[in-house]
Design a protein around this motif. Structure first.
Motif, short mmCIF file in Angstrom:
data_model
loop_
_atom_site.label_atom_id
_atom_site.label_comp_id
_atom_site.label_asym_id
_atom_site.label_seq_id
_atom_site.Cartn_x
_atom_site.Cartn_y
_atom_site.Cartn_z
N GLU A 206 0.83 -1.20 0.00
CA GLU A 206 0.00 0.00 0.00
C GLU A 206 0.86 1.25 0.00
N ASP A 207 0.28 2.33 -0.53
CA ASP A 207 1.01 3.59 -0.58
C ASP A 207 0.81 4.41 0.70
N LEU A 208 0.02 3.92 1.63
CA LEU A 208 -0.13 4.60 2.93
C LEU A 208 1.18 4.54 3.70
N THR A 209 1.46 5.60 4.45
CA THR A 209 2.64 5.61 5.31
C THR A 209 2.21 5.30 6.74
N LEU A 210 2.89 5.86 7.70
CA LEU A 210 2.57 5.55 9.09
C LEU A 210 1.22 6.12 9.50
N GLU A 211 0.82 7.26 8.94
CA GLU A 211 -0.51 7.86 9.16
C GLU A 211 -0.83 8.03 10.65
N ASN A 212 0.13 8.56 11.42
CA ASN A 212 -0.09 8.88 12.84
C ASN A 212 -0.43 7.66 13.68
N ARG A 213 0.08 6.50 13.31
CA ARG A 213 -0.22 5.28 14.07
C ARG A 213 1.03 4.72 14.75
N ALA A 214 1.99 5.57 15.07
CA ALA A 214 3.26 5.09 15.62
C ALA A 214 3.08 4.32 16.92
N ARG A 215 2.13 4.75 17.73
CA ARG A 215 1.96 4.10 19.04
C ARG A 215 1.70 2.61 18.89
N TYR A 216 0.97 2.24 17.85
CA TYR A 216 0.74 0.82 17.58
C TYR A 216 1.79 0.24 16.63
N TYR A 217 1.95 0.89 15.48
CA TYR A 217 2.70 0.27 14.39
C TYR A 217 4.18 0.12 14.72
N ASP A 218 4.76 1.05 15.47
CA ASP A 218 6.20 0.98 15.73
C ASP A 218 6.56 -0.19 16.63
N HIS A 219 5.56 -0.80 17.24
CA HIS A 219 5.81 -2.02 18.03
C HIS A 219 5.34 -3.27 17.30
N ALA A 220 4.57 -3.07 16.24
CA ALA A 220 4.04 -4.22 15.49
C ALA A 220 4.87 -4.48 14.24
N GLY A 221 4.99 -3.47 13.36
CA GLY A 221 5.68 -3.65 12.11
C GLY A 221 4.85 -4.44 11.12
N ALA A 222 5.37 -4.57 9.91
CA ALA A 222 4.62 -5.24 8.84
C ALA A 222 4.36 -6.70 9.15
N GLY A 223 5.28 -7.35 9.85
CA GLY A 223 5.11 -8.77 10.14
C GLY A 223 3.91 -9.04 11.03
#
Length: 472
Positions: A206-223
């Motif tokens: 997808e062409d979406l970036t982090l979209e202000n979701r660092a609190r979740y995504y930075d601990h989850a990642g693509a995997g």
């Protein structure tokens, strides 16, 4: 429906728009909507969130509910809806709120896994109105151990068929399109095996970036965000044996059997890859380096693009690699499964041109089907040419969350991830994630707006089994 985490990003961006479409289509009669969150929101701010999230929901109304009726019902739900500031982990707080609600209640945990676990541990079966359904957002737990612990906690509160582990990628359209394509066409099913298929790719770029979701995504990642949940479930549906019926037990038994047979080769530098986006541009939009995004901790080494090679160790799929890939900030949206067939055993001498593999593409948004074939080219019957046969697949006007919530409100667990398969998904990927944390697999880089690292386009990870066969 009680939404926990009602002031969060997921609720406003995905969950409530799905609820709005469901109401506007006349498929959620007499629904009462209650929000609860840790933020101190006023009634006006909650109403504004509902107004923003339900905007355009009437466009999804169908013959089941006219636009006028849908608009009236949306207005009724908004006017009656309330918001409560709540610490869901505090003993007794959630239980007291639940006792004020009319049964049956669907409790949607739009919360991080650890908070959902703590909230469920603070509940007792006596806190729940009769017929309560618990709806858990992915990821389900943070690993196999925590998933098993959460399963045990939930089992002490409600029966398994009242637990809905939501995977919005498993909307009815996606599931039934794959099942119908496979098992209603004699042309495909006899060729759906290792004798004829070279590889299966399941891609969610997808062409979406982090979209202000660092609190979740930075601990989850693509995997964890995509491969561990969405893509493994789609893989299992593609690889499952024919169910006797579309009953939830038959379908989910088939999914579970595939996942039990699945694993990643433990030479993880060959069977997995990961990367993170750097500064670039997507169209006209500049994108900063991932580590410069607000809320990101560079020390987490979070991947924004990942690919793993799964092997399904059974008779049908022995030797066929299933490549699961997902990434953010890429140059194009690509959401599809690609089945690549093996070359023909012999091409008659005299043909010219490229003899490319036959490929079947199953699109997941938009839902479509494409078959790539070689045929005799126009003007020169000896020249092979590539053609694409395309058609649209069935889709539902509901948004993905609307499809899943439709099943929740109807009490149908077909689209829910069952307890055992939730744990199996973690069992499959956890060793690879541990190798990533240990640095066994390098974290590569790619510019935002590109197709990923340059060498990914010219090579594939290769498992130890492949190397042994090649050496042999």
């Amino acid at each position: 429906m009680l939404v926990l985490g009602a002031s969060g990003d997921l609720t406003g961006r995905l969950l409530l728009p799905g609820v709005g479409r469901l109401i506007a289509a006349g498929r959620a009669p007499r629904l009462e909507l209650v929000g609860a969150g840790s933020d101190d929101w006023t009634a006006e701010r909650w109403r504004q969130r509902l107004d923003d999230s339900f905007a355009g929901a009437d466009e999804g109304s169908t013959a089941e509910g006219s636009t006028a009726e849908g608009s009236a019902e949306l207005a009724r739900v908004k006017d009656a809806s309330t918001y409560h500031r709540l610490d869901v982990t505090a003993p007794g707080e959630l239980g007291r709120l639940l006792k004020t609600l009319q049964a049956p209640v669907a409790v949607y945990f739009a919360l991080p896994p650890a908070v959902s676990q703590a909230a469920c541990e603070a509940l007792t079966a006596g806190d729940l109105p009769e017929g309560t359904r618990l709806v858990m957002e992915k990821p389900f737990g943070s690993g196999a151990e925590s998933a098993a612990r959460l399963n045990a906690t939930l089992a002490g509160l409600v029966p398994e068929d009242h637990i809905h582990r939501v995977d919005h990628f498993l909307g009815k359209s996606t599931v039934f399109n794959i099942v119908g394509l496979r098992f209603a066409n004699r042309l495909l099913e006899p060729l759906w095996n290792a004798e004829h298929i070279a590889k299966v790719e399941i891609i969610f770029d997808e062409d979406l970036t982090l979209e202000n979701r660092a609190r979740y995504y930075d601990h989850a990642g693509a995997g964890r965000d995509m491969i561990q949940s969405h893509l493994l479930q789609i893989m299992a549906i593609i690889a499952m044996e024919a169910p006797a019926s579309l009953d939830e037990r038959d379908v989910r038994d088939g999914i579970a059997a595939v996942l039990r047979a699945s694993s990643i080769d433990n030479h993880f530098a060959r069977s997995t890859r990961r990367a993170r986006y750097t500064a670039g541009a997507i169209g006209d939009r500049p994108v900063p380096d991932y580590t410069a995004e607000a809320g990101v901790d560079p020390a987490n080494n979070t991947e924004t693009l990942a690919e793993v090679e799964i092997r399904v160790k059974n008779w049908r799929w022995a030797g066929v690699p299933f490549l699961l890939r997902s990434g953010k900030a890429l140059g194009r949206n690509r959401k599809e499964a690609v089945i690549t067939y093996k070359p023909v055993p012999h091409l008659p001498d005299g043909f010219r041109g490229v003899d490319a593999p036959t490929r079947l593409h199953i699109g997941f948004g938009p839902e479509n089907l494409t078959l790539d074939l070689d045929v005799n080219g126009p003007g020169n019957l000896f020249e092979l040419d590539r053609v694409r046969l395309e058609t649209e697949l069935a889709s539902d006007p509901l948004l993905p969350y609307g499809e899943v919530l439709d099943s929740v409100l109807a009490g149908d667990p077909l689209l829910s991830v069952r307890a055992d398969t939730a744990e199996e998904c973690w069992r499959i990927v956890e060793p690879a994630f541990a190798a990533w944390r240990a640095g066994t697999v390098p974290l590569e880089e790619y510019a935002a707006g590109s197709d990923g690292p340059a060498d990914w386009r010219s090579s594939r990870p290769r498992s130890a089994g492949d190397k042994q066969r090649a050496d042999g």
